[in-house]
Every structure is written in structure tokens, then in C-alpha cells.
Scaffold this motif. Structure first.
Motif, PDB file in Angstrom:
ATOM      1  N   ALA A   9      10.285  21.879  -8.485  1.00 28.72           N
ATOM      2  CA  ALA A   9      11.748  21.861  -8.454  1.00 28.72           C
ATOM      3  C   ALA A   9      12.217  22.484  -7.148  1.00 28.72           C
ATOM      4  O   ALA A   9      11.462  23.207  -6.483  1.00 28.72           O
ATOM      5  CB  ALA A   9      12.309  22.644  -9.645  1.00 28.72           C
ATOM      6  N   ALA A  10      13.467  22.214  -6.780  1.00 32.90           N
ATOM      7  CA  ALA A  10      14.024  22.810  -5.567  1.00 32.90           C
ATOM      8  C   ALA A  10      15.498  23.097  -5.768  1.00 32.90           C
ATOM      9  O   ALA A  10      16.187  22.403  -6.526  1.00 32.90           O
ATOM     10  CB  ALA A  10      13.825  21.885  -4.372  1.00 32.90           C
ATOM     11  N   ILE A  11      15.927  24.142  -5.082  1.00 33.69           N
ATOM     12  CA  ILE A  11      17.329  24.546  -5.123  1.00 33.69           C
ATOM     13  C   ILE A  11      17.822  24.575  -3.685  1.00 33.69           C
ATOM     14  O   ILE A  11      17.274  25.312  -2.853  1.00 33.69           O
ATOM     15  CB  ILE A  11      17.470  25.954  -5.750  1.00 33.69           C
ATOM     16  N   ASP A  12      18.816  23.771  -3.371  1.00 34.16           N
ATOM     17  CA  ASP A  12      19.411  23.799  -2.030  1.00 34.16           C
ATOM     18  C   ASP A  12      20.510  24.847  -1.995  1.00 34.16           C
ATOM     19  O   ASP A  12      21.418  24.827  -2.845  1.00 34.16           O
ATOM     20  CB  ASP A  12      20.034  22.440  -1.678  1.00 34.16           C
ATOM     21  N   THR A  60      16.227  25.764   1.502  1.00 39.59           N
ATOM     22  CA  THR A  60      15.826  25.200   0.206  1.00 39.59           C
ATOM     23  C   THR A  60      14.718  26.047  -0.407  1.00 39.59           C
ATOM     24  O   THR A  60      13.706  26.312   0.249  1.00 39.59           O
ATOM     25  CB  THR A  60      15.333  23.748   0.377  1.00 39.59           C
ATOM     26  N   ILE A  61      14.927  26.456  -1.642  1.00 41.66           N
ATOM     27  CA  ILE A  61      13.894  27.193  -2.381  1.00 41.66           C
ATOM     28  C   ILE A  61      13.092  26.170  -3.176  1.00 41.66           C
ATOM     29  O   ILE A  61      13.668  25.341  -3.876  1.00 41.66           O
ATOM     30  CB  ILE A  61      14.531  28.197  -3.369  1.00 41.66           C
ATOM     31  N   ALA A  62      11.761  26.215  -3.055  1.00 39.53           N
ATOM     32  CA  ALA A  62      10.911  25.293  -3.824  1.00 39.53           C
ATOM     33  C   ALA A  62      10.127  26.070  -4.870  1.00 39.53           C
ATOM     34  O   ALA A  62       9.624  27.156  -4.586  1.00 39.53           O
ATOM     35  CB  ALA A  62       9.953  24.563  -2.892  1.00 39.53           C
ATOM     36  N   LEU A  63      10.043  25.509  -6.063  1.00 39.95           N
ATOM     37  CA  LEU A  63       9.270  26.118  -7.141  1.00 39.95           C
ATOM     38  C   LEU A  63       8.178  25.137  -7.577  1.00 39.95           C
ATOM     39  O   LEU A  63       8.461  23.958  -7.808  1.00 39.95           O
ATOM     40  CB  LEU A  63      10.169  26.434  -8.347  1.00 39.95           C
ATOM     41  N   GLY A  64       6.967  25.635  -7.689  1.00 37.81           N
ATOM     42  CA  GLY A  64       5.858  24.778  -8.133  1.00 37.81           C
ATOM     43  C   GLY A  64       4.766  25.660  -8.683  1.00 37.81           C
ATOM     44  O   GLY A  64       3.722  25.843  -8.060  1.00 37.81           O
ATOM     45  N   PRO A  65       4.999  26.235  -9.864  1.00 35.97           N
ATOM     46  CA  PRO A  65       3.996  27.167 -10.392  1.00 35.97           C
ATOM     47  C   PRO A  65       2.684  26.459 -10.726  1.00 35.97           C
ATOM     48  O   PRO A  65       2.649  25.222 -10.845  1.00 35.97           O
ATOM     49  CB  PRO A  65       4.669  27.715 -11.664  1.00 35.97           C
ATOM     50  N   ALA A  66       1.640  27.243 -10.904  1.00 42.08           N
ATOM     51  CA  ALA A  66       0.356  26.679 -11.336  1.00 42.08           C
ATOM     52  C   ALA A  66       0.547  25.984 -12.681  1.00 42.08           C
ATOM     53  O   ALA A  66       1.465  26.297 -13.444  1.00 42.08           O
ATOM     54  CB  ALA A  66      -0.679  27.798 -11.455  1.00 42.08           C
ATOM     55  N   LEU A  67      -0.365  25.053 -12.973  1.00 42.54           N
ATOM     56  CA  LEU A  67      -0.248  24.278 -14.211  1.00 42.54           C
ATOM     57  C   LEU A  67      -0.747  25.065 -15.421  1.00 42.54           C
ATOM     58  O   LEU A  67      -0.650  24.591 -16.554  1.00 42.54           O
ATOM     59  CB  LEU A  67      -1.003  22.955 -14.068  1.00 42.54           C
TER      60      LEU A  67
END
Ligand SMILES: Cc1ncc(COP(=O)(O)O)c(C=O)c1O
Length: 440
Positions: A375-378, A411-418
Motif C-alpha cells: 500500500a502507499a500513502i501520498d 510517498t510512504i510505502a507499506l509492504g510488510p512480510a507475508l
């Protein structure tokens, strides 16, 4: 002549993609990792919001990978793959081929995403030459694409800051427009409804360049530029147009392969088969550098030489298919399979989608996107200082919220481990909410 020893002085290190001088005045040091967490040298626990750099999909410190690496070091520390092979690389290629789309079963190894991209572009050019169509030399990328930092990937990439200091790019490169249109897509959940028509810009490039286009390269989900999901139907349309005009389609899956999209590949998630797929990052859970290209069998077959002693592709790296990386990759694929992580990506996607869209209305938020377990937050850029608020966000997250965040520009990007639990995802998003609330 040598320099006097610097005695562990932070001045000696020049960090990539970093504001080095500010960093050195207030460094963010990560000393240890375990599961979903990092630890600073004083033992402070930090939640890892991006699985390292999109790569540690099974979390940090997986003992099965550690054991596989140390056993491999005792057995075979290095072997060349120019004119030789070793058992693990043969096994690994077969394992990767088994999770790739049907008809894509030839795997060429290298050491990073950037090398994988440049390898795929070179294979595309050499393929057309082998087919007797050497006039096909143009490479098409996309505005806002990120394909690493080597000259090929940089040229087909479409991020202006990555170009502007480096003079001329590769000749004969052109770009499709970005798939992002904030006015029509802002705050869409998942793949936006608008934008399949943006693939039709390939027709304009064909009208301009005729039959000189060798390949189109795109990220199915553009991660590094800030999680741009493909508009619904876009990738199918691009595939149709590439097929119509005899152009190779390359999916850069350096971020999306191995479960980030809730499937082994984005190709599978979207039901679109490209001609080549690049991978890296998740292949070894980030433990040892490795990357590669999966090519359609028909591409490999086009390279058959008249004489059996002739080399068909003059390309490779000393560490292509390194045995220690291969051992790490085999152990990683075992973990992904045994823990069902590709499917688990779907669960993390649902948690993240629910949580991240609650940030709508928080200070400075101008768009939120989600796609796969990403996900990302601008954030609205500060007047006259693009990137400043993003930089503040990384620092506040690290020092105030005990979170390691990835920020590109504003832009903040979120991509946690699965392997993330719902509580990790919620803590991450709550931390971001508090960071946003304190931005100046
Ligand atoms: C889609 C894509 N391609 C290529 C790369 C470059 O990979 P590396 O940094 O391993 O060279 C990245 C890195 O984030 C990426 O996201």
C-alpha cells in the motif's frame, strides 16, 4: 599511500539513495533482525514495515535458510556457471520453472533486480537478432517505472530523479504514459477501474517507430514509485497489443514475484502471460543477493546454434547462480511452500487494505492506494520543498514510533512480510497515522 585508519567513523560509508550528510548527523542504525522486527544497537525493537526492502517475505532470521547457507558453505563455496553447473542451480531452476506461467521454463540467473532487468533487455535484443529481425532494437518502458539503476533499467525506467544526473540514456528507448491519474483514481481500493485505455498508447508508439520495437517492459504493480496498481484490464490489453505487433512483453516482477500479490507471480494473479519475467528480492528472502530472468521456452529455442560447440548468449556474471545463493533460495522456496505464504499474501492484502484506507482524512494525505500485500500513502509536498515531508516521516517513524518505513519522495510505502499478523499491520498503520499527525 593509504589513508589513516578511520576507526569506525561513519564518514567512510556512502549510502545509496540517502541524504548522507543529514543521515550521518542522526543515523538510523539497524543491528539485528528477527521475524517482523529489527533492533537498533541498544536493543530497541522496530517494526519492519517493508520486509527489508520488499525482500524478506518470510520475516528475518529464518533458521532453515541459515542452516542451508552454512551447510552449502561447507560443501561447495563457489563454482563457475560459465561452461559448468552445480546441482543446486539445476534444482533451483526447475523449482522456479514449476511456479512460473505455463511455457516459461528457462531460467537465467544473476545477482540483483537491476542485473535481471538488463539481462532481460539484452535477451530481447539478441532474440530478435537470432530470429533474423535485427531491426527490432527499441525498448519501451513506462513513465514512473522503476527497473533498477544499471544503464538499461535506468533508461527504460521513468523516474526523473534517477535520470537527471546521468546524461544520455540508452538510445532508442521510449515510454508509455504512467497508469496513474489521480483525478480519476484517487482513493481507489485495489486495481482502479479507470485506465485500461492507457495501454493503447502503445499503438501510438508503433505508429511512430514501426516494426523497430523489440520489447515493452513494465512492472505489473509498480512498487518503487509508490504502489501503482494496474488499472483493471490494462495488462491484458498490453499483452494483446504486444502480440498484435510482434513485440516481446517483459514483466518486471522483482517486487511482485513470490507471494506479494497473493500468488507466485503477478502474471498468475492477472491471468496474463508475458514473454519474460524478472525476479530478485524474495527469491532468497533477502538473505543472499540473487536475481534472474524466466524466459518463455520459445525465446530460448530461438537461440539454437548450428554447431553444438557455439555459445548462444554472450552474457552472464561471475556470480550467476552462486551456490550459496542457490542454497538460500531452495530453503526459501521450501518455507514459502510449507507455510503457504503465497496464499497468505491474500490475507495480508485484506488486512492492509482495511487498515490503510482509514488514513483518508489524516493530515496531508492526498491519495491512498493498495494492491497485493502493498500500500502507499501520498502526502502533499511541502511548498517549494518536495520530498521534505517524506523525509521527516521516515525519521519520525523510526525515532518516535519504532517503525522502519519506506518513503520515496513524499510517498510512504507499506509492504510488510507475508508472515505478518493483523496486529502488526494495524500497529504499522496506527504508527503512520501518528507520524502524519506530527508532520510540519
Ligand atoms: C521492479 C524493480 N525492478 C528492479 C529493481 C532493482 O533491483 P535491485 O535493487 O536488486 O537491483 C527493483 C528494486 O526495487 C524493482 O522494484
Amino acid at each position: 599511500m593509504t589513508n589513516a585508519p578511520l576507526n569506525n567513523d561513519i564518514d567512510a560509508v556512502w549510502l545509496p539513495f540517502t541524504a548522507n550528510r543529514q543521515f550521518k548527523s542522526d543515523p538510523r542504525i539497524i543491528a539485528r533482525g528477527q521475524g517482523m522486527f529489527y533492533y537498533d544497537p541498544q536493543g530497541r525493537e522496530l517494526l519492519d514495515g517493508l520486509a527489508g526492502l520488499w525482500c524478506s517475505l518470510a520475516g528475518h532470521g529464518q533458521p532453515r535458510i541459515t542452516e542451508a547457507v552454512s551447510a552449502q558453505l561447507k560443501e561447495l563455496d563457489f563454482a563457475p556457471t560459465f561452461q559448468f553447473a552445480h546441482p543446486k542451480i539445476i534444482k533451483l531452476a526447475s523449482r522456479i520453472a514449476a511456479i512460473a506461467p505455463a511455457g516459461m521454463e528457462r531460467v537465467f540467473f544473476c545477482n540483483s533486480g537491476s542485473e535481471a532487468v538488463d539481462t532481460s533487455l539484452k535477451i530481447a535484443l539478441a532474440y530478435w537478432r537470432a530470429k533474423g529481425e535485427a531491426h527490432r532494437t527499441r525498448l519501451i518502458g513506462r513513465v514512473r517505472g522503476y527497473h533498477g539503476t544499471n544503464f538499461g533499467g535506468m533508461s527504460v525506467g521513468g523516474i526523473v530523479n534517477n535520470h537527471k544526473a546521468y546524461g544520455q540514456m540508452l538510445p532508442g528507448v521510449d515510454h508509455l504514459p504512467t497508469t496513474y491519474d489521480r483525478a480519476r483514481q484517487a482513493f481507489s481500493k485495489g486495481e482502479p477501474e479507470y485506465g485500461a485505455n492507457l495501454a493503447d498508447a502503445l499503438e501510438d508508439l508503433v505508429a511512430l517507430h514501426g516494426d523497430t520495437i523489440a520489447a515493452v517492459i513494465v512492472e505489473p504493480m509498480a512498487g518503487s514509485t509508490g504502489v501503482l496498481p494496474p488499472p483493471q484490464g490494462y495488462l491484458k490489453r498490453l499483452r494483446e497489443l504486444c502480440t498484435k505487433h510482434g513485440i516481446l512483453l517483459i514483466f518486471d516482477e522483482v517486487i511482485t514475484m513470490f507471494g506479494r500479490m497473493g500468488a507466485p507471480t503477478a502474471a498468475e494473479r492477472y491471468g496474463v502471460t508475458p514473454d519474460m519475467i524478472t525476479f530478485a528480492k524474495g527469491i532468497t528472502n533477502g538473505v543472499i543477493p540473487m536475481g534472474g530472468v524466466i524466459a518463455a521456452n520459445a525465446i530460448y529455442d530461438a537461440f539454437a546454434q548450428k554447431n553444438d560447440w557455439q555459445i548462444e548468449l554472450f552474457h552472464g556474471y561471475t556470480y550467476s547462480g552462486h551456490p550459496v545463493a542457490a542454497a538460500a533460495a531452495l530453503a526459501t522456496l521450501d518455507i514459502y511452500r510449507d507455510e503457504g505464504l503465497f496464499e497468505r499474501g491474500r490475507q495480508v492484502e485484506a488486512w492492509l487494505a482495511d487498515a490503510v484506507h482509514t488514513l483518508k482524512g489524516a493530515p496531508f494525505v492526498v491519495d491512498i492506494r493498495n494492491c497485493g500485500a502493498a500500500a502507499a500513502i501520498d502526502i502533499e509536498p511541502a511548498a517549494g520543498a518536495p520530498g521534505k515531508r517524506g523525509h521527516e516521516a521516515i525519521r519520525r517513524a523510526f525515532f518516535d514510533e519504532d517503525i522502519v518505513l519506506r518513503v520515496g519522495g513524499d510517498t510512504i510505502a507499506l509492504g510488510p512480510a507475508l508472515v505478518a499478523e493483523q496486529a502488526h499491520v494495524e500497529r504499522l498503520v496506527d504508527g503512520v497515522r501518528r507520524v502524519l499527525g506530527r508532520l510540519s
